[in-house]
Design a protein around this motif. Sequence first.
Motif, PDB file in Angstrom:
ATOM      1  N   VAL A 159      27.431  11.053 -32.303  1.00  0.00           N
ATOM      2  CA  VAL A 159      26.293  11.950 -32.124  1.00  0.00           C
ATOM      3  C   VAL A 159      25.524  11.490 -30.884  1.00  0.00           C
ATOM      4  CG1 VAL A 159      24.232  12.958 -33.191  1.00  0.00           C
ATOM      5  CG2 VAL A 159      26.116  12.151 -34.647  1.00  0.00           C
ATOM      6  N   PRO A 160      25.265  12.378 -29.917  1.00  0.00           N
ATOM      7  CA  PRO A 160      24.521  11.941 -28.722  1.00  0.00           C
ATOM      8  C   PRO A 160      23.071  11.623 -29.049  1.00  0.00           C
ATOM      9  CG  PRO A 160      24.859  14.314 -28.675  1.00  0.00           C
ATOM     10  CD  PRO A 160      25.642  13.799 -29.846  1.00  0.00           C
ATOM     11  N   GLN A 161      22.539  10.583 -28.421  1.00  0.00           N
ATOM     12  CA  GLN A 161      21.121  10.276 -28.573  1.00  0.00           C
ATOM     13  C   GLN A 161      20.296  11.353 -27.873  1.00  0.00           C
ATOM     14  OE1 GLN A 161      19.901   6.271 -27.577  1.00  0.00           O
ATOM     15  NE2 GLN A 161      21.824   5.396 -28.317  1.00  0.00           N
ATOM     16  N   GLN A 162      19.096  11.614 -28.425  1.00  0.00           N
ATOM     17  CA  GLN A 162      18.195  12.605 -27.848  1.00  0.00           C
ATOM     18  C   GLN A 162      16.791  12.040 -27.800  1.00  0.00           C
ATOM     19  OE1 GLN A 162      18.474  16.265 -30.036  1.00  0.00           O
ATOM     20  NE2 GLN A 162      20.692  16.405 -29.850  1.00  0.00           N
ATOM     21  N   GLY A 163      16.111  12.217 -26.659  1.00  0.00           N
ATOM     22  CA  GLY A 163      14.733  11.745 -26.541  1.00  0.00           C
ATOM     23  C   GLY A 163      14.497  11.042 -25.233  1.00  0.00           C
ATOM     24  N   ASN A 164      13.232  10.960 -24.834  1.00  0.00           N
ATOM     25  CA  ASN A 164      12.857  10.375 -23.546  1.00  0.00           C
ATOM     26  C   ASN A 164      12.542   8.890 -23.616  1.00  0.00           C
ATOM     27  OD1 ASN A 164      13.073  12.871 -22.184  1.00  0.00           O
ATOM     28  ND2 ASN A 164      11.039  13.456 -22.912  1.00  0.00           N
ATOM     29  N   ASP A 165      12.290   8.368 -24.808  1.00  0.00           N
ATOM     30  CA  ASP A 165      12.041   6.937 -24.963  1.00  0.00           C
ATOM     31  C   ASP A 165      12.641   6.482 -26.276  1.00  0.00           C
ATOM     32  OD1 ASP A 165      10.227   7.492 -27.090  1.00  0.00           O
ATOM     33  OD2 ASP A 165       8.510   7.475 -25.746  1.00  0.00           O
ATOM     34  N   VAL A 166      12.595   5.178 -26.516  1.00  0.00           N
ATOM     35  CA  VAL A 166      13.263   4.639 -27.704  1.00  0.00           C
ATOM     36  C   VAL A 166      12.660   5.198 -28.994  1.00  0.00           C
ATOM     37  CG1 VAL A 166      11.823   2.552 -27.794  1.00  0.00           C
ATOM     38  CG2 VAL A 166      14.107   2.527 -28.814  1.00  0.00           C
ATOM     39  N   GLY A 167      11.347   5.435 -29.005  1.00  0.00           N
ATOM     40  CA  GLY A 167      10.722   5.992 -30.195  1.00  0.00           C
ATOM     41  C   GLY A 167      11.235   7.379 -30.519  1.00  0.00           C
ATOM     42  N   GLN A 168      11.305   8.239 -29.505  1.00  0.00           N
ATOM     43  CA  GLN A 168      11.821   9.589 -29.708  1.00  0.00           C
ATOM     44  C   GLN A 168      13.285   9.558 -30.136  1.00  0.00           C
ATOM     45  OE1 GLN A 168      11.195  12.102 -26.296  1.00  0.00           O
ATOM     46  NE2 GLN A 168       8.981  11.835 -26.308  1.00  0.00           N
ATOM     47  N   ARG A 169      14.052   8.660 -29.542  1.00  0.00           N
ATOM     48  CA  ARG A 169      15.474   8.584 -29.878  1.00  0.00           C
ATOM     49  C   ARG A 169      15.681   8.144 -31.329  1.00  0.00           C
ATOM     50  NH1 ARG A 169      19.040   7.982 -25.141  1.00  0.00           N
ATOM     51  NH2 ARG A 169      17.823   8.585 -23.328  1.00  0.00           N
ATOM     52  N   MET A 170      14.872   7.187 -31.769  1.00  0.00           N
ATOM     53  CA  MET A 170      14.991   6.718 -33.152  1.00  0.00           C
ATOM     54  C   MET A 170      14.538   7.798 -34.127  1.00  0.00           C
ATOM     55  SD  MET A 170      13.645   2.816 -32.590  1.00  0.00           S
ATOM     56  CE  MET A 170      13.771   2.327 -34.303  1.00  0.00           C
ATOM     57  N   GLY A 205       7.706  10.672 -38.326  1.00  0.00           N
ATOM     58  CA  GLY A 205       7.617  10.559 -36.881  1.00  0.00           C
ATOM     59  C   GLY A 205       6.462   9.714 -36.393  1.00  0.00           C
ATOM     60  N   GLU A 206       5.414   9.603 -37.240  1.00  0.00           N
ATOM     61  CA  GLU A 206       4.237   8.823 -36.840  1.00  0.00           C
ATOM     62  C   GLU A 206       4.565   7.336 -36.669  1.00  0.00           C
ATOM     63  OE1 GLU A 206       4.221   8.908 -41.395  1.00  0.00           O
ATOM     64  OE2 GLU A 206       4.750  10.263 -39.741  1.00  0.00           O
ATOM     65  N   LEU A 207       5.653   6.870 -37.263  1.00  0.00           N
ATOM     66  CA  LEU A 207       6.031   5.462 -37.145  1.00  0.00           C
ATOM     67  C   LEU A 207       6.658   5.142 -35.787  1.00  0.00           C
ATOM     68  CD1 LEU A 207       7.566   4.744 -40.671  1.00  0.00           C
ATOM     69  CD2 LEU A 207       5.172   4.733 -39.952  1.00  0.00           C
ATOM     70  N   PHE A 208       6.969   6.182 -35.024  1.00  0.00           N
ATOM     71  CA  PHE A 208       7.619   5.988 -33.725  1.00  0.00           C
ATOM     72  C   PHE A 208       6.725   6.393 -32.550  1.00  0.00           C
ATOM     73  CE2 PHE A 208      10.947   7.003 -36.887  1.00  0.00           C
ATOM     74  CZ  PHE A 208      11.629   5.799 -36.864  1.00  0.00           C
ATOM     75  N   ARG A 209       5.485   6.770 -32.861  1.00  0.00           N
ATOM     76  CA  ARG A 209       4.556   7.175 -31.807  1.00  0.00           C
ATOM     77  C   ARG A 209       3.517   6.083 -31.555  1.00  0.00           C
ATOM     78  NH1 ARG A 209       5.042  12.326 -34.455  1.00  0.00           N
ATOM     79  NH2 ARG A 209       3.156  11.940 -35.684  1.00  0.00           N
ATOM     80  N   ASP A 210       3.119   5.960 -30.290  1.00  0.00           N
ATOM     81  CA  ASP A 210       2.077   5.007 -29.881  1.00  0.00           C
ATOM     82  C   ASP A 210       2.434   3.562 -30.234  1.00  0.00           C
ATOM     83  OD1 ASP A 210       0.477   7.157 -28.950  1.00  0.00           O
ATOM     84  OD2 ASP A 210      -0.247   7.506 -30.986  1.00  0.00           O
ATOM     85  N   ILE A 211       3.718   3.235 -30.187  1.00  0.00           N
ATOM     86  CA  ILE A 211       4.195   1.866 -30.422  1.00  0.00           C
ATOM     87  C   ILE A 211       4.517   1.245 -29.057  1.00  0.00           C
ATOM     88  CG2 ILE A 211       5.975   0.433 -31.491  1.00  0.00           C
ATOM     89  CD1 ILE A 211       4.186   1.786 -33.541  1.00  0.00           C
ATOM     90  N   PRO A 212       4.026   0.038 -28.775  1.00  0.00           N
ATOM     91  CA  PRO A 212       4.308  -0.613 -27.480  1.00  0.00           C
ATOM     92  C   PRO A 212       5.708  -1.225 -27.478  1.00  0.00           C
ATOM     93  CG  PRO A 212       2.952  -2.056 -28.822  1.00  0.00           C
ATOM     94  CD  PRO A 212       3.129  -0.786 -29.624  1.00  0.00           C
TER      95      PRO A 212
END
Length: 203
Positions: free
Chosen positions: A78-89, A151-158
């Motif tokens: 399955v191809p990864q999708q998203g602009n950063d690691v949080g979105q991809r996860m 999704g909130e667990l992958f947002r605003d994480i450094p």
Amino acid sequence: MNRNLYGIMIKYPEPGRVKTRLAKDLGSEEAAEIYRRVTEQIMKNTAPAGQDYRRAVFYDPPERQEDFRSWFEHEELVPQQGNDVGQRMDNAIRQLLSLGAEKAVLTGTDIPGLNSTIITQAFAALDNADIVIGPAEDGGYYLIGMKEPHGELFRDIPWSTVQVYEQTLRAIEDGKLRCQSLITLSDLDIVSDYRRLLLKGLA
């Protein structure tokens, strides 16, 4: 149909695009070769034991699909999708759930100590928790699992900092979610990590 779906996120071992911190000491070619070997070992060690779970490979970059098919010919890709690691996860978890998972567990390939026993324990932990997480020694985490999207667990994480695990736990607490943690494992980022793994016979 198995309702436990495990996703593993893998980059293609192209020099200069993987293990860049390791490459600063060892060179991009050797770093990529180490990444390839460790990834293959983790794939072997996390292969589904019996019918405990099903596995899917989330690969990057998407244009390397045929290379991945040659590398892991019998895996679900399955191809990864998203602009950063949080979105991809976040997207990977959502895709696992959309494939029919009742429980979805996700890891990368940076933890040589990862194995099928730990993956099975993660799925079992979700019997009594909303979130399962595996902390890494560097302050991040190597595994996360859930039964519905958060999704909130992958947002605003450094990302790529020592605060990743701590801030993710804070987000879990803010959402009043039940969480279980697994054992802490070490990852492979810098040359001292690699030397330690060599001593343990894991690389």
